[in-house]
Design a protein around this motif. Structure first.
Motif, PDB file in Angstrom:
ATOM      1  N   GLU A  77      -5.174  -8.755   8.390  1.00 34.29           N
ATOM      2  CA  GLU A  77      -4.184  -9.062   7.369  1.00 34.29           C
ATOM      3  C   GLU A  77      -2.801  -8.598   7.800  1.00 34.29           C
ATOM      4  O   GLU A  77      -1.985  -9.364   8.242  1.00 34.29           O
ATOM      5  CB  GLU A  77      -4.518  -8.511   5.981  1.00 34.29           C
ATOM      6  CG  GLU A  77      -3.449  -9.047   4.994  1.00 34.29           C
ATOM      7  CD  GLU A  77      -3.716  -8.795   3.532  1.00 34.29           C
ATOM      8  OE1 GLU A  77      -4.775  -8.317   3.154  1.00 34.29           O
ATOM      9  OE2 GLU A  77      -2.792  -9.118   2.746  1.00 34.29           O
TER      10      GLU A  77
ATOM     11  N   ASN B  64       0.629 -14.872  -0.659  1.00 34.75           N
ATOM     12  CA  ASN B  64      -0.041 -13.607  -0.382  1.00 34.75           C
ATOM     13  C   ASN B  64       0.882 -12.620   0.312  1.00 34.75           C
ATOM     14  O   ASN B  64       1.274 -11.609  -0.253  1.00 34.75           O
ATOM     15  CB  ASN B  64      -1.301 -13.889   0.439  1.00 34.75           C
ATOM     16  CG  ASN B  64      -2.253 -12.709   0.445  1.00 34.75           C
ATOM     17  OD1 ASN B  64      -1.923 -11.620  -0.016  1.00 34.75           O
ATOM     18  ND2 ASN B  64      -3.427 -12.908   0.975  1.00 34.75           N
TER      19      ASN B  64
ATOM     20  N   ASP C 219       1.069  -8.197  -4.092  1.00 33.30           N
ATOM     21  CA  ASP C 219       0.473  -7.934  -2.776  1.00 33.30           C
ATOM     22  C   ASP C 219       1.448  -7.380  -1.753  1.00 33.30           C
ATOM     23  O   ASP C 219       1.213  -6.331  -1.195  1.00 33.30           O
ATOM     24  CB  ASP C 219      -0.212  -9.178  -2.217  1.00 33.30           C
ATOM     25  CG  ASP C 219      -1.169  -8.795  -1.100  1.00 33.30           C
ATOM     26  OD1 ASP C 219      -2.334  -8.512  -1.397  1.00 33.30           O
ATOM     27  OD2 ASP C 219      -0.733  -8.712   0.071  1.00 33.30           O
TER      28      ASP C 219
ATOM     29  N   ASP D  52      -1.789  -2.574  -0.779  1.00 37.79           N
ATOM     30  CA  ASP D  52      -1.897  -3.743   0.105  1.00 37.79           C
ATOM     31  C   ASP D  52      -0.681  -3.748   1.028  1.00 37.79           C
ATOM     32  O   ASP D  52      -0.658  -3.085   2.027  1.00 37.79           O
ATOM     33  CB  ASP D  52      -1.973  -5.031  -0.721  1.00 37.79           C
ATOM     34  CG  ASP D  52      -3.343  -5.274  -1.318  1.00 37.79           C
ATOM     35  OD1 ASP D  52      -4.339  -5.041  -0.634  1.00 37.79           O
ATOM     36  OD2 ASP D  52      -3.411  -5.715  -2.478  1.00 37.79           O
TER      37      ASP D  52
HETATM   38 CA    CA Z   1      -3.347  -7.813   0.846  1.00 42.77          CA
END
Ligand code: CA
Ligand code: CA
Ligand code: CA
Ligand code: CA
Length: 341
Positions: free
Chosen positions: A187, A89, A45, A291
Motif C-alpha cells: 500500500e 484511497n 485514509d 493508514d
Molecule cells: Ca490505507
C-alpha cells in the motif's frame, strides 16, 4: 476494531494476559484535528499537504474519504472544499510540476469507483478535478507521486503485490512506464525526488526501496522488516519523507499494528532513529491504527515553524465520530525521538 484492540480491552477489565504486549514509547499530542469525514466507519485514509507559498498559514491538507471523495482542509482542520470524486484511497501531489508545456500543482489519487488514477490541480488554494486515466491492474490501492528526471511520475501499488509506475502525459492523462512485483499486498509508498528512490510498504513484511532511472525501477531491497530494528507491527501503512536538505531528512512509517510511527534516516542505509505514539491530549484524542500520513518541513506560520506531520486516525473520539486526520507540530516529533539540536 482489531482482535488486538478487543483483547486489550478485555485484558484491562479481566487482567488476563494478551499478546503481543505494546512497548512503552514516547508519546506526543496532536496540535489540531480536522473535521470528521462524512462517511461512517473505515473512511478517511490518506492525506497530502499542499503548501501555499505566498501565505504558508493558508496551506491545505488534502484528505481522502475512501467511500466518497476528496476533502481540502485548512490547517485549522476546517473543511475548505469537498469534491465527490468517488472512492479515492491514497493521494499525493507535486507542486510546480512541469508536464509538457503545462506547469502547476497537481495531485493524483487511486480511485476504486472507476478503476482509475484521478487527477486534480490546485490553483491558488482551489482544488479541481482535471480528469483520470485507467489503472493497468484492477483496484488501484496505494499511490505516491514523484518528480523523475523524465517527468512527473505516479506510482500505484496493488493488493496483488504489483507496483506500476506511470508518467503523466498531460494534467489529465498518464501512461504506464514500468512495473515491479513484490511478494504480497502493498500500500504505502513515497518517492524521494532528490535521490530518485522509491520507498514501498509491503503491509505484512516491511519497507523496501527501489531506485528509479531511465524509466525503470531497479530491484527492491529491504529497509526494515516486521520485527526488525524499527519494531514494525503489520500492517505497514502510510509513509512520507520529512526533508531537512537536498538529501537529508527522515522517513516516517505508520506501524499500524501497534499504533506507532517509526522514523528512519532518509539517507544511506536508512538507519532506524526512533518511534513514538500520538496519545490523548486535553482536547484532541490520540491516534490509533493510522493508514496514510504526510509530513512537510516548510514553515507553516507561528504555530508550525518546522512544519507538520499529518496522520489518519482510525478511531476518532468522541465515540461514534467518523474518522479524521490529526495535525502534529513537527517540533513535538523532534522532541519525542531526540532529533532537536
Ligand atoms: Ca490505507
Ligand atoms: Ca492497507
Ligand atoms: Ca483517536
Ligand atoms: Ca476527535
Amino acid at each position: 476494531m482489531t482482535a488486538i484492540r478487543l483483547c486489550a480491552a478485555f485484558a484491562a477489565a479481566l487482567t488476563f494476559a494478551c499478546a503481543p504486549p505494546r512497548a512503552p514509547l514516547p508519546t506526543i499530542e496532536a496540535a489540531r484535528e480536522t473535521s470528521p469525514v462524512a462517511s461512517p466507519e473505515d473512511a478517511a485514509d490518506d492525506p497530502a499537504i499542499w503548501i501555499d507559498r505566498a501565505a504558508p498559514e493558508n496551506s491545505l491538507i488534502l484528505g481522502t474519504d475512501k467511500q466518497a471523495g476528496l476533502y481540502a482542509y485548512g490547517l485549522d482542520g476546517g473543511v475548505r472544499q469537498f469534491l465527490p470524486a468517488g472512492a479515492l484511497n491514497n493521494i499525493d501531489l507535486r507542486q510546480d510540476a512541469a508536464i509538457g508545456d503545462w506547469t502547476g500543482d497537481i495531485a493524483a489519487a487511486s480511485n476504486r469507483t472507476d478503476n482509475t488514477i484521478t487527477l486534480f490541480t490546485i490553483d491558488r488554494g482551489v482544488v479541481a478535478r482535471t480528469g483520470a486515466f485507467a489503472s493497468a491492474i484492477v483496484e488501484p490501492y496505494g499511490l505516491c507521486m514523484g518528480r523523475g528526471e523524465d517527468g512527473v511520475l505516479v506510482f500505484v501499488t496493488y493488493k496483488t503485490g504489483d507496483l506500476v509506475a506511470y508518467r503523466l502525459t498531460a494534467p489529465d492523462a498518464g501512461a504506464e512506464i514500468a512495473r515491479l512485483k513484490l511478494k504480497s499486498q502493498l500500500e504505502g509508498c513515497v518517492f524521494d525526488d532528490d535521490a530518485q528512490l522509491l520507498f514501498i510498504g509491503e503491509e505484512g513484511r516491511g519497507v523496501f526501496k527501489a531506485p528509479y532511472a531511465d524509466g525503470s525501477l531497479g530491484p527492491p531491497v529491504a529497509v526494515d522488516r516486521r520485527g526488525g530494528p524499527g519494531g514494525l507491527v503489520p500492517d505497514v501503512e502510510g509513509m512520507s519523507l520529512y526533508k531537512t536538505g537536498d538529501r537529508s531528512g527522515y522517513l516516517i512509517v505508520s506501524s499500524q499494528g501497534d499504533d506507532s510511527f517509526a522514523v528512519y534516516d532518509r539517507e544511506g542505509d536508512n538507519r532506524f532513529i526512533g518511534r513514538f505514539r500520538i496519545g490523548d491530549g486535553a482536547a484532541i484524542d490520540g491516534v490509533e491504527e493510522t493508514d496514510g500520513l504526510d509530513a512537510h518541513s516548510a514553515p507553516l506560520g507561528p504555530e508550525f515553524p518546522k512544519g507538520v506531520l499529518v496522520v489518519q486516525d482510525g478511531f476518532n473520539l468522541p465515540e461514534g465520530a467518523a474518522q479524521n486526520y490529526k495535525i502534529v507540530d513537527w517540533r513535538a516529533v523532534e522532541a519525542a525521538i531526540g532529533l532537536a539540536e
